[in-house]
Design a protein around this motif. Structure first.
Motif, PDB file in Angstrom:
ATOM      1  N   GLY A 241      11.846 -55.608 -68.347  1.00 19.40           N
ATOM      2  CA  GLY A 241      13.208 -54.849 -68.079  1.00 19.40           C
ATOM      3  C   GLY A 241      14.362 -54.959 -69.167  1.00 19.40           C
ATOM      4  N   HIS A 242      13.765 -55.618 -70.236  1.00 17.52           N
ATOM      5  CA  HIS A 242      14.953 -55.665 -71.239  1.00 17.52           C
ATOM      6  C   HIS A 242      15.177 -54.284 -71.906  1.00 17.52           C
ATOM      7  CE1 HIS A 242      16.685 -57.005 -75.180  1.00 17.52           C
ATOM      8  NE2 HIS A 242      16.865 -57.968 -74.448  1.00 17.52           N
ATOM      9  N   PRO A 243      16.301 -54.230 -72.297  1.00 22.49           N
ATOM     10  CA  PRO A 243      16.782 -52.905 -72.681  1.00 22.49           C
ATOM     11  C   PRO A 243      15.942 -52.193 -73.965  1.00 22.49           C
ATOM     12  CG  PRO A 243      18.607 -53.752 -72.322  1.00 22.49           C
ATOM     13  CD  PRO A 243      17.695 -54.994 -72.146  1.00 22.49           C
ATOM     14  N   ILE A 244      15.582 -53.074 -74.847  1.00 20.73           N
ATOM     15  CA  ILE A 244      14.501 -52.512 -75.945  1.00 20.73           C
ATOM     16  C   ILE A 244      13.066 -52.855 -75.801  1.00 20.73           C
ATOM     17  CG2 ILE A 244      16.585 -52.824 -77.598  1.00 20.73           C
ATOM     18  CD1 ILE A 244      14.674 -55.322 -78.834  1.00 20.73           C
ATOM     19  N   ALA A 245      12.755 -53.254 -74.334  1.00 21.51           N
ATOM     20  CA  ALA A 245      11.227 -53.646 -74.141  1.00 21.51           C
ATOM     21  C   ALA A 245      10.401 -52.474 -74.417  1.00 21.51           C
ATOM     22  CB  ALA A 245      11.130 -54.288 -72.713  1.00 21.51           C
ATOM     23  N   GLU A 246      10.697 -51.067 -74.134  1.00 18.17           N
ATOM     24  CA  GLU A 246       9.689 -50.049 -74.184  1.00 18.17           C
ATOM     25  C   GLU A 246       9.729 -49.504 -75.756  1.00 18.17           C
ATOM     26  OE1 GLU A 246       8.262 -48.756 -71.898  1.00 18.17           O
ATOM     27  OE2 GLU A 246       9.273 -50.517 -70.611  1.00 18.17           O
ATOM     28  N   ARG A 247      10.602 -49.984 -76.594  1.00 17.03           N
ATOM     29  CA  ARG A 247      10.624 -49.668 -77.648  1.00 17.03           C
ATOM     30  C   ARG A 247       9.206 -50.242 -78.593  1.00 17.03           C
ATOM     31  NH1 ARG A 247      16.672 -50.743 -80.465  1.00 17.03           N
ATOM     32  NH2 ARG A 247      17.718 -49.686 -78.796  1.00 17.03           N
ATOM     33  N   THR A 248       8.578 -49.665 -79.676  1.00 20.45           N
ATOM     34  CA  THR A 248       7.508 -50.122 -80.213  1.00 20.45           C
ATOM     35  C   THR A 248       7.457 -51.274 -81.040  1.00 20.45           C
ATOM     36  OG1 THR A 248       7.620 -48.636 -82.158  1.00 20.45           O
ATOM     37  CG2 THR A 248       6.464 -47.840 -80.251  1.00 20.45           C
ATOM     38  N   ALA A 249       8.758 -51.625 -81.445  1.00 17.65           N
ATOM     39  CA  ALA A 249       9.231 -52.683 -82.478  1.00 17.65           C
ATOM     40  C   ALA A 249      10.622 -53.242 -81.942  1.00 17.65           C
ATOM     41  CB  ALA A 249       9.166 -52.392 -83.683  1.00 17.65           C
ATOM     42  N   ALA A 250      10.795 -54.432 -82.107  1.00 18.26           N
ATOM     43  CA  ALA A 250      12.103 -55.058 -81.732  1.00 18.26           C
ATOM     44  C   ALA A 250      13.035 -55.319 -83.060  1.00 18.26           C
ATOM     45  CB  ALA A 250      11.826 -56.539 -80.986  1.00 18.26           C
ATOM     46  N   ASP A 251      14.091 -54.432 -82.830  1.00 17.71           N
ATOM     47  CA  ASP A 251      15.155 -54.564 -83.860  1.00 17.71           C
ATOM     48  C   ASP A 251      16.141 -55.856 -83.655  1.00 17.71           C
ATOM     49  OD1 ASP A 251      17.362 -54.368 -85.761  1.00 17.71           O
ATOM     50  OD2 ASP A 251      17.678 -52.329 -85.196  1.00 17.71           O
ATOM     51  N   LEU A 252      16.106 -56.669 -84.730  1.00 20.93           N
ATOM     52  CA  LEU A 252      16.847 -58.212 -84.293  1.00 20.93           C
ATOM     53  C   LEU A 252      18.396 -58.029 -83.965  1.00 20.93           C
ATOM     54  CD1 LEU A 252      15.026 -60.578 -86.643  1.00 20.93           C
ATOM     55  CD2 LEU A 252      14.574 -60.101 -84.235  1.00 20.93           C
ATOM     56  N   THR A 253      18.832 -56.918 -84.332  1.00 20.13           N
ATOM     57  CA  THR A 253      20.285 -56.726 -84.243  1.00 20.13           C
ATOM     58  C   THR A 253      20.597 -56.309 -82.916  1.00 20.13           C
ATOM     59  OG1 THR A 253      20.123 -54.375 -84.900  1.00 20.13           O
ATOM     60  CG2 THR A 253      20.610 -55.867 -86.576  1.00 20.13           C
ATOM     61  N   ALA A 254      19.448 -55.815 -82.106  1.00 20.28           N
ATOM     62  CA  ALA A 254      19.799 -55.513 -80.801  1.00 20.28           C
ATOM     63  C   ALA A 254      19.586 -56.596 -79.890  1.00 20.28           C
ATOM     64  CB  ALA A 254      18.706 -54.495 -80.509  1.00 20.28           C
ATOM     65  N   LEU A 255      19.451 -57.877 -80.171  1.00 14.78           N
ATOM     66  CA  LEU A 255      19.038 -58.987 -79.610  1.00 14.78           C
ATOM     67  C   LEU A 255      20.230 -60.020 -80.037  1.00 14.78           C
ATOM     68  CD1 LEU A 255      15.417 -59.638 -80.509  1.00 14.78           C
ATOM     69  CD2 LEU A 255      16.468 -58.391 -78.213  1.00 14.78           C
ATOM     70  N   ALA A 256      21.324 -59.385 -80.735  1.00 11.96           N
ATOM     71  CA  ALA A 256      22.455 -60.214 -81.000  1.00 11.96           C
ATOM     72  C   ALA A 256      23.318 -60.986 -79.768  1.00 11.96           C
ATOM     73  CB  ALA A 256      23.420 -59.604 -81.867  1.00 11.96           C
ATOM     74  N   GLY A 257      23.321 -60.259 -78.714  1.00  7.19           N
ATOM     75  CA  GLY A 257      23.992 -60.703 -77.584  1.00  7.19           C
ATOM     76  C   GLY A 257      23.148 -61.509 -76.527  1.00  7.19           C
ATOM     77  N   ASP A 258      21.936 -61.650 -76.729  1.00  5.12           N
ATOM     78  CA  ASP A 258      21.081 -62.251 -75.642  1.00  5.12           C
ATOM     79  C   ASP A 258      20.979 -63.930 -76.091  1.00  5.12           C
ATOM     80  OD1 ASP A 258      19.182 -60.412 -74.332  1.00  5.12           O
ATOM     81  OD2 ASP A 258      19.316 -59.568 -76.364  1.00  5.12           O
ATOM     82  N   PRO A 259      20.825 -64.556 -75.054  1.00  5.38           N
ATOM     83  CA  PRO A 259      20.378 -65.938 -75.174  1.00  5.38           C
ATOM     84  C   PRO A 259      19.108 -66.140 -75.692  1.00  5.38           C
ATOM     85  CG  PRO A 259      20.190 -65.428 -72.837  1.00  5.38           C
ATOM     86  CD  PRO A 259      20.577 -64.208 -73.545  1.00  5.38           C
ATOM     87  N   TRP A 260      19.025 -67.315 -76.614  1.00  6.76           N
ATOM     88  CA  TRP A 260      17.854 -67.546 -77.288  1.00  6.76           C
ATOM     89  C   TRP A 260      17.232 -68.705 -76.838  1.00  6.76           C
ATOM     90  CZ3 TRP A 260      15.515 -64.768 -81.464  1.00  6.76           C
ATOM     91  CH2 TRP A 260      15.989 -63.511 -81.759  1.00  6.76           C
ATOM     92  N   ILE A 261      15.719 -68.805 -76.977  1.00 10.05           N
ATOM     93  CA  ILE A 261      15.035 -69.842 -76.891  1.00 10.05           C
ATOM     94  C   ILE A 261      14.102 -70.212 -78.247  1.00 10.05           C
ATOM     95  CG2 ILE A 261      12.838 -70.977 -75.640  1.00 10.05           C
ATOM     96  CD1 ILE A 261      13.484 -68.523 -73.368  1.00 10.05           C
ATOM     97  N   THR A 262      14.352 -71.530 -78.826  1.00  8.98           N
ATOM     98  CA  THR A 262      13.749 -71.639 -80.212  1.00  8.98           C
ATOM     99  C   THR A 262      13.265 -73.017 -80.071  1.00  8.98           C
ATOM    100  OG1 THR A 262      15.630 -72.758 -81.004  1.00  8.98           O
ATOM    101  CG2 THR A 262      15.671 -70.605 -81.111  1.00  8.98           C
ATOM    102  N   PRO A 263      12.499 -73.473 -80.950  1.00 16.99           N
ATOM    103  CA  PRO A 263      11.907 -75.024 -80.902  1.00 16.99           C
ATOM    104  C   PRO A 263      13.320 -75.542 -81.480  1.00 16.99           C
ATOM    105  CG  PRO A 263      10.395 -73.585 -82.337  1.00 16.99           C
ATOM    106  CD  PRO A 263      11.529 -72.633 -82.012  1.00 16.99           C
ATOM    107  N   TRP A 264      13.070 -77.214 -81.362  1.00  8.35           N
ATOM    108  CA  TRP A 264      14.155 -77.967 -81.726  1.00  8.35           C
ATOM    109  C   TRP A 264      14.396 -78.022 -83.186  1.00  8.35           C
ATOM    110  CZ3 TRP A 264      16.967 -81.219 -78.804  1.00  8.35           C
ATOM    111  CH2 TRP A 264      16.661 -81.433 -77.360  1.00  8.35           C
ATOM    112  N   PRO A 265      15.648 -78.169 -83.511  1.00 12.85           N
ATOM    113  CA  PRO A 265      16.192 -78.431 -85.032  1.00 12.85           C
ATOM    114  C   PRO A 265      15.109 -79.463 -85.667  1.00 12.85           C
ATOM    115  CG  PRO A 265      17.956 -78.295 -83.706  1.00 12.85           C
ATOM    116  CD  PRO A 265      16.898 -78.465 -82.501  1.00 12.85           C
TER     117      PRO A 265
END
Length: 313
Positions: A178-202
């Motif tokens: 249901g993410h706004p860009i989930a239907e696109r064939t590729a993810a533009d990172l600029t479109a994810l600027a407002g999302d919370p992120w999950i990453t490995p530890w520093p």
């Protein structure tokens, strides 16, 4: 006459930065290390260390001598390798330190191949994330490290280790349903600027790659969750906790449920994976079949389509 045993102490200090760390690696007391370094200064007639309270650092002369110590250590490694070659030392144990995905996708298949091709070569594996694997090799606790290139790769130990590219792999974006860009064939990172992120530890090289990719896209990510386990990252994305970037091989052996996986639009961030050995030891005959099996496993990832054909530089 310079005692080569004291050069080993100087090299340990240069590699690890403190007397305490050098003492731990050499199985000596800090006072014994200090005594050896003082004796080396007497032998050379030069001040090799600058002492500032409890801290020490190499002088210019000390840095020059430490460079020779590294060269001598490499020559000794080559001598051991050549002696092993003369006696056809094709039976023994090789210890490989690698991060978890590399163990799953490269090391384990290589071990299976060696079990048939060279059963006399036993592989011992140590799970080592970030720069830990290279330190294990440097300290003689592992023979080969499989690690990821990042900002600390070419640190103070650059002359002591020989690094060779193993494989490169792109990152894919993980999006909740249901993410706004989930239907696109590729993810533009600029479109994810407002999302919370999950990453490995520093400290995990993947964390650095993700942050750098976001910065190149023009934003600083808001990191809400931290986990070094990519299965856990997938579960958090599926729960709607945020978005993530993960190396493509991390998704090879399982299909993340409830997660939309998309390639990154434009130039994808890349994880560059390499092997590292103590300089001079690469000629040891025991390492040759292990290197060959590791390379074949890495190439098989590309053949199976887990990775694109990106040429390692």
């Amino acid at each position: 006459m310079i005692d080569p045993r004291r050069l080993r102490v100087l090299k340990a200090l240069a590699d690890h930065g403190t007397v305490t760390a050098a003492a731990k690696i050499l199985y000596m007391s800090p006072s014994a290390v200090s005594q050896q370094l003082a004796a080396l200064e007497t032998e050379t007639g030069h001040e090799l260390l600058e002492r500032r309270g409890r801290m020490v650092r190499l002088t210019a002369t000390g840095t020059v001598l430490a460079g020779y110590a590294t060269e001598i250590a490499a020559h000794l490694e080559r001598a051991e390798a050549d002696l092993a070659a003369v006696t056809e030392g094709l039976a023994g144990t090789v210890t490989v330190a690698a991060f978890s995905t590399a163990i799953t996708e490269v090391v384990a298949p290589a071990m299976a191949a060696l079990g048939t091709r060279a059963p006399q070569v036993r592989v011992r594996v140590k799970d080592a994330e970030g720069p830990v694997g290279q330190r294990l090799v440097l300290d003689g606790e592992a023979d080969i490290a499989i690690a990821v290139e990042h900002r600390d790769t070419l640190g103070r130990n650059g002359d002591s280790l020989l690094r060779r590219p193993l494989y490169d792999e792109p990152f894919d974006a993980l999006l909740p349903p249901g993410h706004p860009i989930a239907e696109r064939t590729a993810a533009d990172l600029t479109a994810l600027a407002g999302d919370p992120w999950i990453t490995p530890w520093p400290g995990n090289p993947v964390h650095d790659v993700v942050l750098r990719a976001c910065e190149d896209a023009g934003f600083q990510p808001e990191v809400l969750c931290l986990s070094d386990d990519f299965r856990a990252v997938c579960a958090l994305v599926a729960a709607g906790a945020g978005v993530a970037l993960v190396p493509r091989s991390a998704l090879h052996t399982f299909k993340p449920a409830g997660v939309v996986v998309r390639p990154v639009a434009g130039r994808s961030p890349v994880r560059r994976v390499f092997t590292a050995v103590r300089r001079g030891s690469e000629r040891h005959p025991l390492l040759n079949p292990v290197f060959e099996a590791l390379r074949e496993s890495a190439d098989q990832l590309t053949t199976l389509g887990a990775l694109p054909r990106i040429k390692a530089e």
